[in-house]
Design an enzyme around this catalytic site. Structure first.
Site, PDB file in Angstrom:
ATOM      1  N   THR A 155       0.821  -1.211   0.000  1.00  7.65           N
ATOM      2  CA  THR A 155       0.000   0.000   0.000  1.00  7.65           C
ATOM      3  C   THR A 155       0.857   1.264   0.000  1.00  7.65           C
ATOM      4  OG1 THR A 155      -1.514   1.286   1.389  1.00  7.65           O
ATOM      5  CG2 THR A 155      -0.116  -0.280   2.534  1.00  7.65           C
ATOM      6  N   ASP A 156       0.308   2.345  -0.545  1.00  8.52           N
ATOM      7  CA  ASP A 156       1.028   3.631  -0.504  1.00  8.52           C
ATOM      8  C   ASP A 156       1.170   4.152   0.926  1.00  8.52           C
ATOM      9  OD1 ASP A 156      -1.617   4.403  -0.053  1.00  8.52           O
ATOM     10  OD2 ASP A 156      -1.667   5.925  -1.633  1.00  8.52           O
ATOM     11  N   GLU A 157       0.368   3.590   1.853  1.00  2.00           N
ATOM     12  CA  GLU A 157       0.416   4.099   3.239  1.00  2.00           C
ATOM     13  C   GLU A 157       1.762   3.840   3.903  1.00  2.00           C
ATOM     14  OE1 GLU A 157      -2.935   3.570   5.750  1.00  2.00           O
ATOM     15  OE2 GLU A 157      -4.365   3.808   4.112  1.00  2.00           O
ATOM     16  N   TYR A 168      -1.682  -0.314  11.038  1.00  2.03           N
ATOM     17  CA  TYR A 168      -1.896  -1.002   9.751  1.00  2.03           C
ATOM     18  C   TYR A 168      -0.692  -0.806   8.836  1.00  2.03           C
ATOM     19  CZ  TYR A 168      -3.360  -1.440   4.853  1.00  2.03           C
ATOM     20  OH  TYR A 168      -3.403  -1.750   3.518  1.00  2.03           O
ATOM     21  N   LYS A 213       2.140  -3.433   7.276  1.00  2.57           N
ATOM     22  CA  LYS A 213       2.373  -3.631   5.832  1.00  2.57           C
ATOM     23  C   LYS A 213       3.840  -3.322   5.492  1.00  2.57           C
ATOM     24  CE  LYS A 213      -0.262  -4.502   2.969  1.00  2.57           C
ATOM     25  NZ  LYS A 213      -0.793  -5.799   2.438  1.00  2.57           N
TER      26      LYS A 213
HETATM   27  P1  NAD Z   1     -10.135  -6.858   2.340  1.00  2.00           P
HETATM   28  O1  NAD Z   1     -10.094  -6.570   3.802  1.00  2.00           O
HETATM   29  O2  NAD Z   1     -11.351  -6.521   1.560  1.00  2.00           O
HETATM   30  O3  NAD Z   1      -9.830  -8.404   2.085  1.00  2.00           O
HETATM   31  C1  NAD Z   1      -8.839  -9.110   2.785  1.00  2.00           C
HETATM   32  C2  NAD Z   1      -9.045 -10.588   2.502  1.00  2.00           C
HETATM   33  O4  NAD Z   1      -8.018 -11.314   3.203  1.00  2.00           O
HETATM   34  C3  NAD Z   1     -10.388 -11.142   3.008  1.00  2.00           C
HETATM   35  O5  NAD Z   1     -10.977 -11.969   2.038  1.00  2.00           O
HETATM   36  C4  NAD Z   1     -10.010 -11.939   4.253  1.00  2.00           C
HETATM   37  O6  NAD Z   1     -10.884 -13.026   4.524  1.00  2.00           O
HETATM   38  C5  NAD Z   1      -8.608 -12.420   3.875  1.00  2.00           C
HETATM   39  N1  NAD Z   1      -7.799 -12.708   5.070  1.00  2.00           N
HETATM   40  C6  NAD Z   1      -7.609 -11.938   6.154  1.00  2.00           C
HETATM   41  N2  NAD Z   1      -6.841 -12.571   7.055  1.00  2.00           N
HETATM   42  C7  NAD Z   1      -6.515 -13.767   6.534  1.00  2.00           C
HETATM   43  C8  NAD Z   1      -5.727 -14.866   6.967  1.00  2.00           C
HETATM   44  N3  NAD Z   1      -5.126 -14.845   8.172  1.00  2.00           N
HETATM   45  N4  NAD Z   1      -5.584 -15.941   6.154  1.00  2.00           N
HETATM   46  C9  NAD Z   1      -6.187 -15.977   4.936  1.00  2.00           C
HETATM   47  N5  NAD Z   1      -6.969 -14.977   4.480  1.00  2.00           N
HETATM   48  C10 NAD Z   1      -7.121 -13.874   5.257  1.00  2.00           C
HETATM   49  O7  NAD Z   1      -8.848  -6.128   1.755  1.00  2.00           O
HETATM   50  P2  NAD Z   1      -8.674  -5.347   0.368  1.00  2.00           P
HETATM   51  O8  NAD Z   1      -9.118  -3.943   0.549  1.00  2.00           O
HETATM   52  O9  NAD Z   1      -9.206  -6.159  -0.741  1.00  2.00           O
HETATM   53  O10 NAD Z   1      -7.064  -5.320   0.306  1.00  2.00           O
HETATM   54  C11 NAD Z   1      -6.361  -6.423  -0.251  1.00  2.00           C
HETATM   55  C12 NAD Z   1      -4.869  -6.136  -0.162  1.00  2.00           C
HETATM   56  O11 NAD Z   1      -4.557  -4.952  -0.878  1.00  2.00           O
HETATM   57  C13 NAD Z   1      -4.361  -5.923   1.254  1.00  2.00           C
HETATM   58  O12 NAD Z   1      -3.105  -6.533   1.357  1.00  2.00           O
HETATM   59  C14 NAD Z   1      -4.257  -4.416   1.384  1.00  2.00           C
HETATM   60  O13 NAD Z   1      -3.237  -4.060   2.309  1.00  2.00           O
HETATM   61  C15 NAD Z   1      -3.886  -4.022  -0.030  1.00  2.00           C
HETATM   62  N6  NAD Z   1      -4.313  -2.688  -0.460  1.00  2.00           N
HETATM   63  C16 NAD Z   1      -5.605  -2.279  -0.331  1.00  2.00           C
HETATM   64  C17 NAD Z   1      -5.997  -1.028  -0.824  1.00  2.00           C
HETATM   65  C18 NAD Z   1      -7.439  -0.548  -0.731  1.00  2.00           C
HETATM   66  O14 NAD Z   1      -7.724   0.593  -1.083  1.00  2.00           O
HETATM   67  N7  NAD Z   1      -8.382  -1.354  -0.285  1.00  2.00           N
HETATM   68  C19 NAD Z   1      -5.053  -0.203  -1.438  1.00  2.00           C
HETATM   69  C20 NAD Z   1      -3.730  -0.648  -1.533  1.00  2.00           C
HETATM   70  C21 NAD Z   1      -3.378  -1.896  -1.070  1.00  2.00           C
HETATM   71  O1  DAU Z   2      -4.086   4.166   0.509  1.00  2.00           O
HETATM   72  C1  DAU Z   2      -4.343   2.793   0.449  1.00  2.00           C
HETATM   73  C2  DAU Z   2      -5.169   2.384   1.653  1.00  2.00           C
HETATM   74  O2  DAU Z   2      -6.473   2.924   1.467  1.00  2.00           O
HETATM   75  C3  DAU Z   2      -5.224   0.869   1.832  1.00  2.00           C
HETATM   76  O3  DAU Z   2      -3.942   0.375   2.111  1.00  2.00           O
HETATM   77  C4  DAU Z   2      -6.172   0.501   2.974  1.00  2.00           C
HETATM   78  O4  DAU Z   2      -6.295  -0.917   3.053  1.00  2.00           O
HETATM   79  C5  DAU Z   2      -7.534   1.104   2.671  1.00  2.00           C
HETATM   80  O5  DAU Z   2      -8.424   0.831   3.738  1.00  2.00           O
HETATM   81  C6  DAU Z   2      -7.423   2.610   2.453  1.00  2.00           C
HETATM   82  O6  DAU Z   2      -7.069   3.279   3.699  1.00  2.00           O
HETATM   83  P1  DAU Z   2      -7.742   4.678   4.145  1.00  2.00           P
HETATM   84  O7  DAU Z   2      -7.603   4.820   5.600  1.00  2.00           O
HETATM   85  O8  DAU Z   2      -7.254   5.793   3.293  1.00  2.00           O
HETATM   86  O9  DAU Z   2      -9.273   4.365   3.690  1.00  2.00           O
HETATM   87  P2  DAU Z   2     -10.673   4.645   4.423  1.00  2.00           P
HETATM   88  O10 DAU Z   2     -11.741   4.334   3.426  1.00  2.00           O
HETATM   89  O11 DAU Z   2     -10.762   4.020   5.758  1.00  2.00           O
HETATM   90  O12 DAU Z   2     -10.644   6.228   4.637  1.00  2.00           O
HETATM   91  C7  DAU Z   2     -10.491   7.115   3.540  1.00  2.00           C
HETATM   92  C8  DAU Z   2     -10.460   8.532   4.105  1.00  2.00           C
HETATM   93  O13 DAU Z   2     -11.764   8.864   4.628  1.00  2.00           O
HETATM   94  C9  DAU Z   2      -9.507   8.708   5.274  1.00  2.00           C
HETATM   95  O14 DAU Z   2      -8.934   9.999   5.195  1.00  2.00           O
HETATM   96  C10 DAU Z   2     -10.402   8.603   6.511  1.00  2.00           C
HETATM   97  C11 DAU Z   2     -11.720   9.177   6.025  1.00  2.00           C
HETATM   98  N1  DAU Z   2     -12.951   8.590   6.625  1.00  2.00           N
HETATM   99  C12 DAU Z   2     -13.081   7.246   6.630  1.00  2.00           C
HETATM  100  C13 DAU Z   2     -14.202   6.652   7.164  1.00  2.00           C
HETATM  101  C14 DAU Z   2     -14.347   5.140   7.202  1.00  2.00           C
HETATM  102  C15 DAU Z   2     -13.952   9.421   7.116  1.00  2.00           C
HETATM  103  O15 DAU Z   2     -13.836  10.667   7.091  1.00  2.00           O
HETATM  104  N2  DAU Z   2     -15.070   8.832   7.643  1.00  2.00           N
HETATM  105  C16 DAU Z   2     -15.237   7.481   7.708  1.00  2.00           C
HETATM  106  O16 DAU Z   2     -16.286   7.014   8.225  1.00  2.00           O
END
Ligand code: NAD
Ligand code: DAU
Length: 352
Positions: free
Chosen positions: A133-135, A158, A162
């Site tokens: 992730t970019d985080e 988190y 990562k």
């Molecule tokens: P998500 O939370 O929707 O899905 C995570 C999946 O992993 C689920 O299906 C869960 O059941 C499975 N999982 C969790 N713990 C497990 C374990 N111990 N063993 C096997 N499976 C397990 O997550 P997402 O948003 O789809 O993110 C997927 C990946 O991409 C993550 O690694 C996250 O860090 C990365 N990522 C997410 C975002 C985003 O915006 N959502 C952006 C950049 C990177």
């Molecule tokens: O940047 C990549 C990341 O983006 C991934 O690695 C993470 O898995 C993914 O969850 C996401 O993280 P963020 O914390 O940026 O996403 P989230 O949707 O939780 O929040 C987006 C922005 O909105 C953040 O600045 C917090 C704010 N927010 C979020 C929620 C849930 C609110 O203001 N209100 C809310 O209820």
């Protein structure tokens, strides 16, 4: 590369389900094994359309179980890994950091160990691709963009977990020659996004006339990418990326949270035939997320120049597709937001 056996972890989650769908449909000669624990975030409903395809298999299990991983590697003769399984929500990591360290760090280390054991130093046509992730770069609050050379500076439990998993992946490349790749993507949005995250949470609350909790002043900035574009980037990097390298993925699409929530209110009022301004009245500023990163901004030029990938879906089209998907899938939405989720929601937002 015509008949690969690819292990995709976390394939029942949000991004993972799009990656599984893309690989299963695009590569009928590949065997795709989806390994998922099915936590609250994993849902096999996300894969209904492809679950009967002959090149798709599901393995229910935990990446913390090394014996299980060893069995999966040898049973399926895995030669490629796309690792997405993780605990992914920043807010949850503030309440339960240990679970994040276990799944994201130890789980990744277990997968690296299982690949090393199975491949026994024969790395021809093998690939271990870790989705990060970019985080991990911290907050780009002084302007500029994260490049692959930006120093790692994680600031939430988190992102710390990562970043640590990224270091283990690099360590396996450097120490043992394991053919690894890492990508770091910005915020995704689209169908099957679990409604604890900003965009689907706001859509769900607008549908149900509930308050829209904006953290702090809503001035934090995120770079949004449609999830299918991320899945295509993962495909490009898996097939064309250089082993040992890191690739940034982003949409070049920065939005302040408050502007994005206002835009969603406007779209939803139209879709629900409500008077303009109805949803906006639901906006409620709540206590900020502790340590809230101000801005994420990605420079994806390395990926673009090396693989030719580009985002296909504009934000306008992607948001419309997303909103339409949630409105057409209220049963999915109601299923995932009932039970345990309600407890989580009330704990997270009550009295905030
Ligand atoms: P998500 O939370 O929707 O899905 C995570 C999946 O992993 C689920 O299906 C869960 O059941 C499975 N999982 C969790 N713990 C497990 C374990 N111990 N063993 C096997 N499976 C397990 O997550 P997402 O948003 O789809 O993110 C997927 C990946 O991409 C993550 O690694 C996250 O860090 C990365 N990522 C997410 C975002 C985003 O915006 N959502 C952006 C950049 C990177
Ligand atoms: O940047 C990549 C990341 O983006 C991934 O690695 C993470 O898995 C993914 O969850 C996401 O993280 P963020 O914390 O940026 O996403 P989230 O949707 O939780 O929040 C987006 C922005 O909105 C953040 O600045 C917090 C704010 N927010 C979020 C929620 C849930 C609110 O203001 N209100 C809310 O209820």
């Amino acid at each position: 590369m015509s008949s690969r056996k690819i292990l995709i972890t976390g394939g029942a989650g949000f991004i993972g389900s799009h990656v599984v769908r893309l690989f299963v449909n695009k590569y009928p000669n590949y065997t795709i094994i989806n390994l998922d624990k099915l936590t609250y975030a994993g849902n096999l409903e996300n894969l209904k359309d492809i679950e009967k395809k002959p090149n798709y298999h599901f393995e229910h299990g935990d990446i913390l179980d090394i014996e299980f991983l060893n069995t999966v590697f040898s049973k399926h003769q895995i030669d490629g890994v796309v690792h997405l399984a993780a605990e992914s929500h920043v807010d949850r990591s503030l309440h339960n950091p240990t679970e994040f360290a276990n799944t994201n760090i130890i789980g990744t280390l277990n997968l690296l160990r299982a690949a090393q054991t199975a491949w026994k130093g024969n790395f021809e046509n093998k690939r271990f691709y870790h989705i990060s992730t970019d985080e991990v770069y911290g907050s780009a609050e002084h302007g500029g963009f994260f490049t692959e050379e930006t120093p790692i500076d994680p600031r939430s439990p988190y992102s710390a977990s990562k970043a640590s998993s990224d270091h283990f992946v690099s360590a396996y490349y450097n120490s043992f020659g394991l053919p690894t790749l890492i990508s770091r993507c910005s915020n995704n949005y689209g169908p099957f996004h679990f409604p604890e995250k900003l965009i689907p949470l706001m859509i769900n609350n607008i549908i149900n006339n509930k308050p829209l909790p904006v953290y702090g002043k809503g001035e934090n900035i995120r770079d949004w990418l449609f999830v299918e574009d991320h899945a295509r980037a993962i495909d490009s990097i898996f097939h064309k990326g250089k082993v040992g390298e890191v690739y940034n993925i982003g949409g070049n699409n920065e939005w302040k949270n408050i502007d994005l929530v206002n835009l969603l209110c406007h779209i939803m009022d139209k879709k629900l035939n409500r008077a303009e301004g109805t949803s906006q009245k639901l906006i409620t500023h709540v206590t900020d997320r502790p340590g809230h990163d101000l801005r994420y901004a990605i420079d994806a030029s390395k990926l673009i120049s090396e693989t030719g990938w580009r985002p296909d879906v504009t934000f306008e089209v992607g948001l419309e597709k997303t909103v339409d998907w949630y409105l057409a899938n209220t049963t999915w939405l109601n299923n995932v937001t009932s039970g345990e989720y309600l407890k989580y929601y009330n704990n997270m937002y009550q009295g905030r």
